[in-house]
Design a protein around this motif. Structure first.
Motif, PDB file in Angstrom:
ATOM      1  N   VAL A   1     -45.424  -0.604  53.348  1.00 11.08           N
ATOM      2  CA  VAL A   1     -46.289  -1.503  54.065  1.00 11.08           C
ATOM      3  C   VAL A   1     -46.799  -2.674  53.189  1.00 11.08           C
ATOM      4  N   ARG A   2     -46.850  -2.171  51.911  1.00  9.68           N
ATOM      5  CA  ARG A   2     -47.337  -3.266  50.875  1.00  9.68           C
ATOM      6  C   ARG A   2     -46.243  -4.269  50.611  1.00  9.68           C
ATOM      7  N   VAL A   3     -44.715  -3.871  50.775  1.00  9.41           N
ATOM      8  CA  VAL A   3     -43.688  -4.833  50.687  1.00  9.41           C
ATOM      9  C   VAL A   3     -43.743  -5.728  51.850  1.00  9.41           C
ATOM     10  N   LEU A   4     -43.870  -5.093  53.069  1.00  9.08           N
ATOM     11  CA  LEU A   4     -43.912  -5.965  54.323  1.00  9.08           C
ATOM     12  C   LEU A   4     -45.042  -7.056  54.210  1.00  9.08           C
ATOM     13  N   PHE A   5     -46.248  -6.579  53.748  1.00  3.13           N
ATOM     14  CA  PHE A   5     -47.417  -7.261  53.935  1.00  3.13           C
ATOM     15  C   PHE A   5     -47.068  -8.386  52.826  1.00  3.13           C
ATOM     16  N   LEU A   6     -46.624  -8.292  51.797  1.00  2.71           N
ATOM     17  CA  LEU A   6     -46.631  -9.361  50.678  1.00  2.71           C
ATOM     18  C   LEU A   6     -45.350 -10.145  51.035  1.00  2.71           C
ATOM     19  N   ALA A   7     -44.251  -9.663  51.380  1.00  2.00           N
ATOM     20  CA  ALA A   7     -43.122 -10.204  51.917  1.00  2.00           C
ATOM     21  C   ALA A   7     -43.584 -11.240  52.845  1.00  2.00           C
TER      22      ALA A   7
END
Length: 362
Positions: free
Chosen positions: A192-198
């Motif tokens: 989720v962190r990767v998706l949010f930041l990306a």
């Protein structure tokens, strides 16, 4: 193709070579442990650091959840957000497109996708920028500490999401489906962190680059009034000046790229921006051709590790184009763009724009 001492890797620039490196997960690993490297202490077990078969169930869970969201509705709301921003800024002598347009529209879109409350735009943008600069820590060690501090603060924001009352959205869906898919909550957290930041940083960069390209090509925006050109036009804007400049893979087994031997454990950096201007793949590569087809660019990656924010980036760029088409006048530069040197993401950090007509000002 050449060896770079500074990057400690082979550099590939042609489209065919970059495409092959991204597609061949057997020989070129995102999970560098497969090539004999130790995992760095900052590594996260996300889709971007895993390879099949470990990568497959995580990717499937998130891809299914992504497609189950109301993407058309998110796009409609992004159009509404864009129109509201441009209406508010219509009479401004100048405004920063990156800060005042791309960031709030992108942040609202990614938070609607996840089903979470958006954090304050300016404060979150500072955290995101620190993390983005942290991607270049191999070249600039001094950016690592601020990036780790920003990551800690973003983790605090996400903790609030995970403990808050669930709202419909991607986060709720992946949490409810994780156990059945055999995926831990920690893995959900990291992804989720990767998706949010990306979804945020890539979309902001893509939107700012697209706006600058349209401003620098008189008549291009007006051509996009033709609905038949809108989808191909968005892809061409991504190809012409994509935000992500490249990605690195580790060689799993000694192999060759053309006549150059790449040893097990050596790194290969595929440069997307160069590949997207390869004349063997894209005729007239330095021209912005809004009807370019086919256009299988690498701006958002390729293969199983393609950027998880790719669909969102297209939605937001399309919405911003529609908003610009409805604006009272074509946008133009109010001052030269300002860029902070970065190796991984390329876009104007400040993009001064105005809707004011230069002729009436004189």
């Amino acid at each position: 193709m050449f060896w770079s001492e500074r990057f400690g890797s082979w550099i590939v620039t042609r489209y065919a070579d970059c495409h092959d490196v991204l597609s061949d997960v057997d020989n070129y690993a995102s999970d560098w442990r497969r090539a004999g490297h130790e995992a760095p202490p900052t590594a996260a077990l996300s889709m971007q650091e895993l390879d099949p078969p470990d990568h497959t169930p995580v990717r499937r869970l998130f891809t299914t959840a992504f497609r189950d969201q109301d993407l058309d509705g998110i796009g409609d709301l992004a159009v509404r957000d864009s129109a509201a921003v441009f209406e508010r800024l219509a009479d401004a002598p100048s405004f920063d497109f990156t800060a005042e347009v791309a960031r709030p529209v992108a942040l609202n879109a990614v938070c609607r996708l996840l089903g979470v409350e958006p954090p304050p735009v300016a404060a979150f943008a500072e955290l995101s920028d620190a993390l983005v600069r942290g991607m270049d820590a191999g070249l600039l060690p001094e950016v690592l500490e601020p990036a780790m501090a920003a990551r800690g603060r973003i983790n605090e924001i996400m903790t609030e999401w995970f403990t808050a009352t669930r709202r419909p959205g991607l986060l709720t869906q992946v949490l409810s489906g994780a156990s059945t898919a055999g995926i831990t909550e920690d893995a959900v957290w990291n992804n989720v962190r990767v998706l949010f930041l990306a979804g945020f940083s890539t979309t902001v960069g893509a939107a700012a680059n697209a706006a600058l390209a349209l401003i620098e090509h008189p008549g291009a925006l007006d051509r996009l009034r033709d609905p038949a050109l809108l989808d191909s036009g968005v892809d061409e804007l991504l190809r012409y000046d994509g935000p992500v400049q490249g990605t690195t893979r580790a060689c799993v087994e000694t192999t060759k790229i053309d006549d150059i031997t790449v040893q097990r454990g050596e790194l290969v950096l595929a440069l997307f921006g160069a590949a997207n201007r390869d004349p063997e793949r894209f005729p007239s590569p330095d021209e912005l051709l809004l009807d370019r087809r086919p256009n299988r660019h690498l701006s958002l990656g390729w293969g199983p590790h393609a950027c998880s924010g790719a669909i969102l980036a297209r939605i937001v760029i399309r919405a911003l184009v529609q908003g610009l088409l409805a604006a009272p006048a074509p946008p133009r530069l109010a001052a030269p763009p300002v860029r902070v040197p970065r190796a991984t993401l390329r876009y104007p950090d400040r993009l001064p724009v105005t809707f004011q007509n230069a002729e009436t000002e004189r």
